[in-house]
Design a protein around this motif. Structure first.
Motif, PDB file in Angstrom:
ATOM      1  N   THR A  37       0.951  -1.045  -0.047  1.00 12.67           N
ATOM      2  CA  THR A  37      -0.029  -0.040  -0.142  1.00 12.67           C
ATOM      3  C   THR A  37       0.973   1.276   0.167  1.00 12.67           C
ATOM      4  N   SER A  38       0.001   2.380  -0.155  1.00  9.36           N
ATOM      5  CA  SER A  38       1.022   3.631  -0.179  1.00  9.36           C
ATOM      6  C   SER A  38       0.218   4.682   0.598  1.00  9.36           C
ATOM      7  N   ILE A  39       0.711   5.141   1.478  1.00  9.39           N
ATOM      8  CA  ILE A  39      -0.162   6.278   2.408  1.00  9.39           C
ATOM      9  C   ILE A  39       0.615   7.533   2.178  1.00  9.39           C
ATOM     10  N   SER A  40      -0.337   8.483   1.232  1.00  8.48           N
ATOM     11  CA  SER A  40      -0.068   9.525   0.928  1.00  8.48           C
ATOM     12  C   SER A  40      -0.637  10.801   1.822  1.00  8.48           C
ATOM     13  N   PRO A  41       0.126  11.338   2.801  1.00  4.35           N
ATOM     14  CA  PRO A  41      -0.369  12.646   3.712  1.00  4.35           C
ATOM     15  C   PRO A  41      -0.315  13.839   2.939  1.00  4.35           C
ATOM     16  N   GLY A  42      -1.322  14.664   3.130  1.00  8.04           N
ATOM     17  CA  GLY A  42      -1.208  15.991   2.901  1.00  8.04           C
ATOM     18  C   GLY A  42      -0.222  16.893   3.736  1.00  8.04           C
ATOM     19  N   ILE A  43      -0.605  17.936   4.091  1.00  9.63           N
ATOM     20  CA  ILE A  43       0.322  18.665   5.038  1.00  9.63           C
ATOM     21  C   ILE A  43       0.602  18.222   6.327  1.00  9.63           C
ATOM     22  N   VAL A  44       1.531  17.981   6.819  1.00  6.50           N
ATOM     23  CA  VAL A  44       1.810  17.304   8.309  1.00  6.50           C
ATOM     24  C   VAL A  44       2.731  18.298   9.017  1.00  6.50           C
ATOM     25  N   GLU A  45       2.263  18.717  10.030  1.00  8.56           N
ATOM     26  CA  GLU A  45       3.163  19.741  10.877  1.00  8.56           C
ATOM     27  C   GLU A  45       4.559  18.923  11.410  1.00  8.56           C
ATOM     28  N   THR A  46       5.588  19.148  10.517  1.00  2.00           N
ATOM     29  CA  THR A  46       6.907  18.579  10.868  1.00  2.00           C
ATOM     30  C   THR A  46       7.788  19.674  10.259  1.00  2.00           C
ATOM     31  N   GLU A  47       9.342  19.093  10.516  1.00  2.77           N
ATOM     32  CA  GLU A  47      10.132  20.144  10.035  1.00  2.77           C
ATOM     33  C   GLU A  47      10.227  20.436   8.629  1.00  2.77           C
ATOM     34  N   LYS A  65       0.132  27.911  10.422  1.00  4.26           N
ATOM     35  CA  LYS A  65      -0.797  28.750  11.118  1.00  4.26           C
ATOM     36  C   LYS A  65      -2.123  28.562  10.441  1.00  4.26           C
ATOM     37  N   SER A  66      -2.088  28.495   8.871  1.00  5.00           N
ATOM     38  CA  SER A  66      -3.234  28.891   8.207  1.00  5.00           C
ATOM     39  C   SER A  66      -4.369  27.785   8.158  1.00  5.00           C
ATOM     40  N   LEU A  67      -3.863  26.634   8.465  1.00 11.17           N
ATOM     41  CA  LEU A  67      -5.092  25.607   8.879  1.00 11.17           C
ATOM     42  C   LEU A  67      -4.379  24.455   9.957  1.00 11.17           C
ATOM     43  N   LEU A  97      -5.653  13.849   4.106  1.00 15.11           N
ATOM     44  CA  LEU A  97      -5.626  15.249   4.140  1.00 15.11           C
ATOM     45  C   LEU A  97      -6.188  15.955   5.245  1.00 15.11           C
ATOM     46  N   PRO A  98      -5.673  17.072   5.704  1.00 17.69           N
ATOM     47  CA  PRO A  98      -6.467  17.973   6.549  1.00 17.69           C
ATOM     48  C   PRO A  98      -7.815  18.594   5.923  1.00 17.69           C
ATOM     49  N   VAL A  99      -8.772  18.359   6.796  1.00 19.20           N
ATOM     50  CA  VAL A  99     -10.002  18.909   6.196  1.00 19.20           C
ATOM     51  C   VAL A  99      -9.894  20.433   5.306  1.00 19.20           C
ATOM     52  N   GLU A 100      -9.084  21.210   6.048  1.00 16.57           N
ATOM     53  CA  GLU A 100      -8.909  22.528   5.317  1.00 16.57           C
ATOM     54  C   GLU A 100      -8.134  22.603   4.150  1.00 16.57           C
ATOM     55  N   GLN A 101      -7.390  21.399   3.843  1.00 15.40           N
ATOM     56  CA  GLN A 101      -6.335  21.512   2.806  1.00 15.40           C
ATOM     57  C   GLN A 101      -7.090  21.552   1.603  1.00 15.40           C
ATOM     58  N   MET A 102      -6.670  22.393   0.554  1.00 15.75           N
ATOM     59  CA  MET A 102      -7.020  22.495  -0.862  1.00 15.75           C
ATOM     60  C   MET A 102      -6.732  21.186  -1.656  1.00 15.75           C
TER      61      MET A 102
END
Length: 102
Positions: A37-47, A65-67, A97-102
Motif C-alpha cells: 500500500t501507499s500512504i499519501s499524507p497532505g500537509i503534516v506539521e513537521t520540520e 498557522k493557516s490551517l 488530508l487535513p479537512v481545510e487543505q485544498m
C-alpha cells in the motif's frame, strides 16, 4: 529546495504511489498474498516545510498557522490501520488530508 522545485517533489510522490501499485499488481498476479500500500499524507506539521521553504522561514510558519495540519500521530494511526487489516483486506492506497487543505 525552492518553491519552483515543488513540481519535482510532487512528481516523486506520485511516482512512489504508481510504483507501489505496480508492485501490488505483480504480487497479486504471483498469488503471493503479500500486500502493498501507499500512504499519501497532505500537509503534516513537521520540520519538512521549514526545510522546504528555508529561503522564507516566515512563509513556512504561516503555512502551519493557516490551517489545522495533520500531526505525526495521525500518520502513525493510518499505518497501524493498514497493518491491522485482516489478511483478506487489501488497502491499495490511503490519502490523508487535513479537512481545510485544498
Amino acid at each position: 529546495m525552492h518553491v519552483a522545485d515543488i513540481h519535482f517533489y510532487m512528481a516523486t510522490k506520485y511516482a512512489v504511489t504508481a510504483l507501489t501499485e505496480g508492485l501490488r499488481q505483480e504480487l497479486r498476479e504471483g498469488k503471493s498474498h503479500i500486500r502493498a500500500t501507499s500512504i499519501s499524507p497532505g500537509i503534516v506539521e513537521t520540520e519538512f516545510t521549514y526545510w522546504f521553504l528555508s529561503h522564507n522561514p516566515g512563509k513556512a510558519a504561516a503555512a502551519y498557522k493557516s490551517l489545522k495540519c495533520l500531526e505525526a500521530d495521525d500518520i502513525a494511526s493510518a499505518v497501524m490501520y493498514v497493518l491491522s487489516a485482516p489478511p483478506h483486506v487489501q488497502i491499495g492506497g490511503l490519502q490523508i488530508l487535513p479537512v481545510e487543505q485544498m
